[in-house]
Every structure is written in structure tokens, then in C-alpha cells.
Design a protein around this motif. Sequence first.
Motif, PDB file in Angstrom:
ATOM      1  N   GLU A 103      52.684  34.241 -36.103  1.00 51.85           N
ATOM      2  CA  GLU A 103      53.608  35.299 -36.258  1.00 51.85           C
ATOM      3  C   GLU A 103      54.736  35.569 -35.241  1.00 51.85           C
ATOM      4  O   GLU A 103      54.849  34.772 -34.100  1.00 51.85           O
ATOM      5  CB  GLU A 103      53.077  36.686 -35.328  1.00 51.85           C
ATOM      6  N   ARG A 104      55.680  34.821 -35.902  1.00 51.73           N
ATOM      7  CA  ARG A 104      56.666  34.854 -35.563  1.00 51.73           C
ATOM      8  C   ARG A 104      57.936  36.027 -35.463  1.00 51.73           C
ATOM      9  O   ARG A 104      59.268  36.276 -34.682  1.00 51.73           O
ATOM     10  CB  ARG A 104      58.101  33.719 -36.456  1.00 51.73           C
ATOM     11  N   ARG A 105      57.737  36.764 -35.969  1.00 46.71           N
ATOM     12  CA  ARG A 105      59.148  38.352 -36.600  1.00 46.71           C
ATOM     13  C   ARG A 105      57.907  39.151 -35.801  1.00 46.71           C
ATOM     14  O   ARG A 105      56.917  39.657 -36.023  1.00 46.71           O
ATOM     15  CB  ARG A 105      59.046  38.116 -37.850  1.00 46.71           C
ATOM     16  N   GLY A 106      59.750  40.043 -35.805  1.00 46.97           N
ATOM     17  CA  GLY A 106      58.764  41.455 -35.046  1.00 46.97           C
ATOM     18  C   GLY A 106      58.348  41.279 -33.942  1.00 46.97           C
ATOM     19  O   GLY A 106      58.807  40.563 -33.124  1.00 46.97           O
ATOM     20  N   VAL A 107      58.426  43.005 -33.498  1.00 48.26           N
ATOM     21  CA  VAL A 107      58.710  42.853 -31.825  1.00 48.26           C
ATOM     22  C   VAL A 107      57.419  43.673 -31.116  1.00 48.26           C
ATOM     23  O   VAL A 107      56.597  42.161 -30.791  1.00 48.26           O
ATOM     24  CB  VAL A 107      59.645  43.994 -31.321  1.00 48.26           C
TER      25      VAL A 107
ATOM     26  N   THR B 243      53.595  42.179 -32.051  1.00 51.43           N
ATOM     27  CA  THR B 243      53.182  41.228 -32.897  1.00 51.43           C
ATOM     28  C   THR B 243      52.031  41.592 -31.831  1.00 51.43           C
ATOM     29  O   THR B 243      51.585  42.025 -30.917  1.00 51.43           O
ATOM     30  CB  THR B 243      53.587  40.148 -33.268  1.00 51.43           C
TER      31      THR B 243
ATOM     32  N   ARG C 137      55.378  37.944 -25.941  1.00 51.86           N
ATOM     33  CA  ARG C 137      55.496  37.657 -26.950  1.00 51.86           C
ATOM     34  C   ARG C 137      56.991  36.528 -27.305  1.00 51.86           C
ATOM     35  O   ARG C 137      57.233  36.218 -27.919  1.00 51.86           O
ATOM     36  CB  ARG C 137      55.675  39.514 -27.775  1.00 51.86           C
ATOM     37  N   PHE C 138      57.822  37.314 -26.134  1.00 52.78           N
ATOM     38  CA  PHE C 138      58.890  36.133 -26.355  1.00 52.78           C
ATOM     39  C   PHE C 138      59.054  35.424 -25.126  1.00 52.78           C
ATOM     40  O   PHE C 138      59.940  34.858 -25.262  1.00 52.78           O
ATOM     41  CB  PHE C 138      60.218  37.746 -26.042  1.00 52.78           C
TER      42      PHE C 138
ATOM     43  N   PRO D 157      57.002  29.302 -29.442  1.00 52.45           N
ATOM     44  CA  PRO D 157      56.542  30.669 -30.310  1.00 52.45           C
ATOM     45  C   PRO D 157      55.407  30.618 -29.630  1.00 52.45           C
ATOM     46  O   PRO D 157      54.425  31.616 -29.858  1.00 52.45           O
ATOM     47  CB  PRO D 157      56.806  30.289 -31.829  1.00 52.45           C
TER      48      PRO D 157
END
Length: 647
Positions: free
Chosen positions: A430-434, A436, A115-116, A376
Motif C-alpha cells: 500500500e502506497r497511497r492514502g493516509v 492505510t 505510515r509515514f 515504504p
Amino acid sequence: MAPKPILVKTTEPSKSILFTPSRVVSRPDNLEGGEETEIAAQISVPQDGGWGWVVLASAFISIFILDGVAFTFGSLLNDMSLDLKITTSLLPLVNSISVAIYFIAGPLASAFINRFGFRACIMSGSIISAFSLLTSYFSTNFTSLCVFYGCFAGFGYCLINMAACLIVGFYFEKLRSLALAIATTGSSFGVMIMSPVNTYLSNLAGWRTTTLFHSGLFGLIFFIGMTFQPLLSLTVMKTTDDPTRTVTYLPNLSTAGLKSHTKSKTEGLVPTATERLFGAASNLNFPTAAAVVDDSVHGTTSQPGPSTAAVSKLTLTANTPQAGISPRQLKQVQSIISKPNLNDKNKKAVELTVNIESSKTTGCCGRLCQWDEHIPQSRPMYRDDAFYEGKLEKLPAYQKSMLETPTEGKTGLEYQLAVSRAATAVDLRERRGVFTTAARRVLATMMGPKLLKKKSFLCLCMAGLLVYVGFLVPYVYIQMRNEMEGIPAKDCSLFVSVIGLSNAAGRIILGAIACKMEPVNLFSISMLIAGASTILSNFSFTLYAQYLYCFLFGFFISCMASLRSTIIVSIYGLDNLTNATGIMLLFQGLGSLFSTPLAGVLKDFFGFSAAFINAGAFIILGGLIILPIKKFAREERDKETNTSRNK
């Protein structure tokens, strides 16, 4: 929807390339919540050198610090026990908790990496670990140590370990096994160096000052992790102008690729319990990037039908890091775009230009000071070989990707295409949230219970659990035991160092032998020797006998880490490696949790001999229980073959 022409601004217009996209089909994907979306493939472009050597050195140092602290707890045991007035039987539970979480949190850390990115995770792990050990400096009771030195520090350890161990495999391809071997020996050298250092500092200034020193070392990893810069990645997108055409995923995508239909709704797969739990499908529900490209280029499908109509397009987007890309990577991008079988004069040309900012890539200091944002779209954990540490040349996927591609058509990215699983456009956007789709899909992949239905895999998991019940005991208790037996303290502080040194040799030598020998048999023999030597170490406490024991134990116990991925791939295939690794980490963590507390109880009631005999017996049992795994695996394959024939 049809893709628009892509234009990435460049400082070198001469690098612009024209290519012609091939047919693709619009894909409604009910695995991602039922939304109609395109199928995309995401691949990373390895550097095989250059900045990769800086990343390798950073990974080595990070693992050096991490395991040098995590596996040398025994050097602090006496001073902590006297200061906190806690018995040496109970206190090792703190270390067991941290090591257990080190393993058990592996799937969660992998999800965060997907994710990150690697850099955010190792830097976060550095902050968590440093803060936890700093808080432990002020601890005055056992409970606070368990919470901070155990739980929180263990999770930070896991983030650092996963990021540092995995990123090396993405920077290298041809030299991957060598690079990973160098990086993982950081663990062995860390144990070798930190054990006497910890003993010296503990005797000089106490365990609290030593823990403060460890906190500072983990703080350094924050800056070391800055070198984990994003790699160039390519997104291959498939779209069409025909909204009536749909595609579903095949249950077995390893050979079939995608199945095309002409109808209004998509036939989906029945989600498993794990997929319902995490709300995402596992990687096995998606085709490889090679299947996506080949299906588009050649117009092939698994079933006959009107899907050969020329209605689709293939769009390739280069996601360049801010620091630019190397000339070698640029050549690979040009090569894959200009492949002869991607050209079709009857289609619109899409212009792609790659951004090169050479001013940002000159010099090591410039690279370190330049902050590159995480790309991303990057999905590193969608690769089947993310946890593989053996030689790529031994993998059928690598051999197939090299042999089936003509020399004149090779791009250097065939292997990446063959082992990278496709994603959906919804996932990539998807760009927001942990948690995802990027995170939940990795959790669904690593925690899938399908393999637990196999007797062979249960044997493998139990072997890991049993070995790790005995694994930590020599690291924690050998110094204290040998001091009580009259060996000088200055020599006792070196025993764990000998384990670390021989462990480094074992990782390299036994890893090389595994390429020539059946890895299951090598693992079993190694565990028998490591376990037997642990038991026999109770019968002679001469200095050289104990040094010999430490060498044998460290050398052969290295098989547990170095051969895990090789054994899994040899029995279950590369596509099950991520799933099997995730489950095995849970069993190894569970074994670590009971390791030193059980040894402590036995020490109190029966003495150190009972604790070491018990540890050796568990290691031997772990080596024996894995022996029938090949037989069970053959029976399971035969049963599956007969079942498929009857259907």
C-alpha cells in the motif's frame, strides 16, 4: 505466486551473497479483506552507535524544546492574565488542553509514524506547533488561545514527542536503555532551563514575544528532524507454488506461530469491535517474525499434516536507505542470509546483493544534506517493544532469543525477529492514502478494549488519571503562590528549574532501582512521597523548605513516565505493551485536562493551599490505588487458567 530472484544493484559486487530459500506456504489472509496474499515479516537493523548518536542528540534537543515550552506555562501566566484580562484560574485551561492532547493523540501519532515514518512526523509536528504558536502571538481572546495554543499546538507536540522518543529505541539495542534515558532527560533539562528563560523574556518583552521565541524554537525542530534518517530494514517473504495450501492465524500466537491446513478456504478469526471500527486486525493477530522464519526453515506447524512437503520458499529482501548502510549492518545481513539452517541444496538459489553507496555516508554534513526517502515497507510500530524503556536483558523475549540460538548461528538480529510482528504483502504494497492498513492496524492495536475488562488494568489506568490530575499544578502555580507568600521573584523563577533538575536525577536513579525492586511498589512509594510533599509544602514558605519540596516532587514524580512501560510488561507481558500504553495515554490526557482548571477553581474559593492539598491528595490516591494490582492480576491469571482447563 513464487518469488523471483532478487537483484539489488551494488557498487561493490564482492558483497553479493547466494542463499537457498526454505519451504513456505501460500497464505490467504481474510484479516486484510479476504485477499489471498503472502505473509511477510519486516525487521529493522539497529546501528548501536554511529549515526545513532546523532539521532540521540537530535531527539534530546527536540524533547528539550518541546517539554521546556509545554511544562513552563506558569512563567507566562501573570503577564498573559494582565494583557488578555483573563483570570489566572481560567487561563491555565489553555495549557491543560495542549498537554491533554499531547497524551490523547498518542495512538494517532503512532499510526502516522507507522505510515509515514519518524522524520515526516517530527517535521510535520514542528510545522504545526510553530504555526500554532505564531498564530497565538496575535490572539486577543481566550477562545483563539484554546484553539491554537491548546488544540493545534498540542497535536504538534504529540507528533514531535512520539517521533523523538520512539526512534532512539530503533537505533540502539545493547545500549538501548542508556540511550532512551539520555533522550528522555531532555524533558527535565528543558523544564530546568526554559523556566527562568521564559520568566526573564516575559518580564522583559511580554508573553507575546516569548511565544514568538517559542515558535522559532519549534521551527528549528524541522531541521533537527532531518537527522531522523531511515534505517536498513529486511523483508522476509513466504510464498509457494501450490495454490491449494492455506494457513490461518491462531488466536494465541505468542507460542504457537502459524497453523497450516490443506483446504480451499481459510478459517478466520472473529474480528473484535475495535477491529471492525478501524478495519484492521491488531498486532496480536499476527505471528512474530521469528515464528515466520522458524516455521519456514524447519517446516514446523502447530498440527500434524502434509504441510511438511517441500513446496515453499523464503525470500529475504534488504530495503536499503538511499544513504547506504554501515559495514556492521552489512555484516548482519550477510550473517542472517548465510545461516547454516537456511541452506538447502535441493532448492533454487536466490541471489541478493546489498546496495552500498559509501560516498553518501562520509561526514556529518553530507548525511544532513542528503535527503533519504521513507522506505515504504518500514513498519516500526509492528514491534512489541516500541514503547519499552527498561533494560532489554530483563525481557523474557530477549533472554529466549539469546539463549535458544547457538553461538555459531547467531546473526545479531534474533531479538528483532522475536519482537517484530508479521505483516501481509498487501499491507507492504500500500502506497497511497493516509489511513492505510499500516495506520489502521496500529490504531486497532493501541485502542483495543480487551485489557479494560481486567480489574488490575483499570487500577493502573485510574492511577495514571489521578496522578495527572495533580501533576501539572506545581508546574503552573508554584511560582505565583510563592511570590504571594513573600518569596523574592528571582528565587520563585527557579523553583520549576529545581523540579526539572531533580526530575532528571529521578528518571535515572529510580529507573536503576526498578531493576532491583518490584516496580509497582516503587511507583506507589514514589507517589506517596510526591503527594505528601505537595501537601506539606503549604506549611512552610521559607526559601529552603520550598527548594526541598521542589526537589522531592520532581525526583519522585518522574516515576510516572519512567516506570510505566516496566510496570505494564511485568504484569501483562511485552505483547500487551502497545495496547496498554495507548489506553493509558488516554487516561493521562484526561487527568491533565482537569488538572489546572480544578486547581484554579479551588484557588479562587479557598486559596492556594486548597489547590495544592487537592493536588497532593490525588497523587497519593494514585499511588494507593495501584497497590492491589498484583493481587488482581494473579486472580485473573488463575481464572484464565481454570477456564482453559475446563475447555
